[in-house]
Design an enzyme around this catalytic site. Structure first.
Site: not given
Ligand code: GLN
Length: 197
Positions: A79, A172, A174
């Site tokens: 992410c 995610h 995890e």
């Molecule tokens: N939207 C977040 C960002 O731009 C990432 C979101 C996440 O890691 N769950 O960093």
């Protein structure tokens, strides 16, 4: 046994640790430069990429993290971690660590879809099918360079990819009990460790 560091400036550290341990790795929490020394691979977790970047700079970890990526040891970004690894971020002048040849779209699934779970087929995972991706304000990968292998897509958007020893996903891994993504990364680290022996 391999030892995998988790960059612990922000994000779901404990969940990553559990998933890595269940996949047969030792875990080391990485909070400062010295912690990068004795690890065989590194996980860069989710969170908020601009906040994470600020913390990385605050703890003077930027150059050490880039250097770590250059050593040839595997890195897995999830992410926000994926955003940190990308060469290009749409709407921003510069990327952050810029270790993967890809362009990413932050918050790419829009506000109305802040978080959702969908079954994905992820190339390279044992069984491949029915991997539940948990997306939270997730980015997607808009385009990739020739050396990047696409591992999963959702609605024609790339949500997992690999470039040699770099692995990333927009979801995610995890946050589910299915540890196949972590197991895949642990295997990458085990393979790479052989070349360092
Ligand atoms: N939207 C977040 C960002 O731009 C990432 C979101 C996440 O890691 N769950 O960093």
């Amino acid at each position: 046994m391999v030892t995998i560091g988790i960059l612990a400036l922000q994000g779901a550290i404990r969940e990553h640790a559990r998933s890595l341990e269940d996949s047969g790795a030792n875990v080391k929490i990485v909070k400062r430069i010295e912690d990068l020394k004795d690890i065989d691979g590194l996980v860069v977790p989710g969170g908020e990429s601009t906040t994470m970047r600020r913390l990385i700079d605050k703890y003077e970890m930027f150059k050490p993290l880039q250097d770590f990526a250059k050593t040839g040891k595997p890195v897995f970004g999830t992410c926000a971690g994926l955003i940190l690894m990308a060469k290009e971020i749409i709407g921003q002048e510069h990327g952050h660590l810029e270790v993967m040849d890809m362009k990413v779209h932050r918050n790419g699934f829009g506000r109305q879809r802040e978080s959702f779970e969908v079954p994905l087929s992820v190339k390279g995972l044992e069984g491949e099918e029915d991997y539940i991706g948990v997306f939270i304000r997730a980015p997607y990968i808009d385009s990739v360079g020739p050396d990047v292998e696409v591992l999963a897509t959702f609605q024609d958007r790339i949500v997992a990819a690999r470039q040699g020893r770099f692995l990333c996903c927009a979801f995610h891994p995890e946050l589910t009990d299915d540890h196949r993504m972590h197991a895949y990364f642990v295997e990458m680290v085990e393979e790479s460790k052989k070349t360092f022996a």
